[in-house]
Scaffold this motif. Structure first.
Motif, PDB file in Angstrom:
ATOM      1  N   SER A   1       9.782 -35.436  -2.095  1.00 43.60           N
ATOM      2  CA  SER A   1      11.241 -35.470  -2.222  1.00 43.60           C
ATOM      3  C   SER A   1      11.894 -34.208  -1.663  1.00 43.60           C
ATOM      4  O   SER A   1      13.041 -34.255  -1.221  1.00 43.60           O
ATOM      5  CB  SER A   1      11.639 -35.661  -3.682  1.00 43.60           C
ATOM      6  OG  SER A   1      11.201 -34.560  -4.443  1.00 43.60           O
ATOM      7  N   THR A   2      11.183 -33.082  -1.662  1.00 41.25           N
ATOM      8  CA  THR A   2      11.771 -31.846  -1.152  1.00 41.25           C
ATOM      9  C   THR A   2      11.433 -31.587   0.314  1.00 41.25           C
ATOM     10  O   THR A   2      12.095 -30.774   0.947  1.00 41.25           O
ATOM     11  CB  THR A   2      11.297 -30.641  -1.983  1.00 41.25           C
ATOM     12  OG1 THR A   2       9.881 -30.575  -1.929  1.00 41.25           O
ATOM     13  CG2 THR A   2      11.770 -30.753  -3.416  1.00 41.25           C
TER      14      THR A   2
ATOM     15  N   MET B   1      14.355 -32.151   2.774  1.00 39.17           N
ATOM     16  CA  MET B   1      15.369 -31.104   2.693  1.00 39.17           C
ATOM     17  C   MET B   1      14.906 -29.839   3.396  1.00 39.17           C
ATOM     18  O   MET B   1      15.699 -29.164   4.053  1.00 39.17           O
ATOM     19  CB  MET B   1      15.713 -30.824   1.237  1.00 39.17           C
ATOM     20  CG  MET B   1      16.530 -31.941   0.617  1.00 39.17           C
ATOM     21  SD  MET B   1      16.957 -31.589  -1.067  1.00 39.17           S
ATOM     22  CE  MET B   1      15.656 -32.454  -1.919  1.00 39.17           C
ATOM     23  N   ALA B   2      13.623 -29.519   3.281  1.00 38.25           N
ATOM     24  CA  ALA B   2      13.088 -28.356   3.995  1.00 38.25           C
ATOM     25  C   ALA B   2      13.167 -28.563   5.498  1.00 38.25           C
ATOM     26  O   ALA B   2      13.468 -27.632   6.243  1.00 38.25           O
ATOM     27  CB  ALA B   2      11.641 -28.116   3.567  1.00 38.25           C
TER      28      ALA B   2
ATOM     29  N   SER C   1      14.162 -42.435  -0.154  1.00 37.20           N
ATOM     30  CA  SER C   1      13.408 -41.272   0.327  1.00 37.20           C
ATOM     31  C   SER C   1      13.000 -41.452   1.782  1.00 37.20           C
ATOM     32  O   SER C   1      12.948 -40.476   2.536  1.00 37.20           O
ATOM     33  CB  SER C   1      12.188 -41.015  -0.548  1.00 37.20           C
ATOM     34  OG  SER C   1      11.284 -42.079  -0.462  1.00 37.20           O
TER      35      SER C   1
END
Length: 87
Positions: free
Chosen positions: A3-4, A7-8, A47
């Motif tokens: 999930s992150t 964003m990274a 996602s």
């Protein structure tokens, strides 16, 4: 981590991290059990969409090139300050 990772990839505009996020999101979507589907707060295809969006953002300079700087601005602002004239 899945999930992150998108964003990274968006913040760093790193294509390799973006494509890795797409692969991880697809794997987690395909391996989703009915129990996970029932208890999840958002559908798994969200996602996958976020991961594809991170890839689009990393390729954005190719699709929409940045505007050239104007000659009146006087540079990028990162050059050394002007020398002080001797007295």
């Amino acid at each position: 981590m899945a999930s992150t990772l998108p964003m990274a990839a968006i913040f760093t505009r790193n294509k390799m991290i973006g494509w890795t996020a797409v692969v991880f999101a697809l794997q987690s979507w395909l391996a989703e059990s009915p129990e996970q589907k029932r208890t999840a707060s958002a559908p798994a295809y969200f996602s996958v969409g976020m991961a594809f969006m991170s890839v689009v953002v990393s390729y954005m300079p190719l699709l929409l090139p940045p505007t050239p700087m104007q000659a009146t601005m006087g540079g990028s602002g990162t050059e050394a300050p002007a020398a002080v004239p001797p007295r």
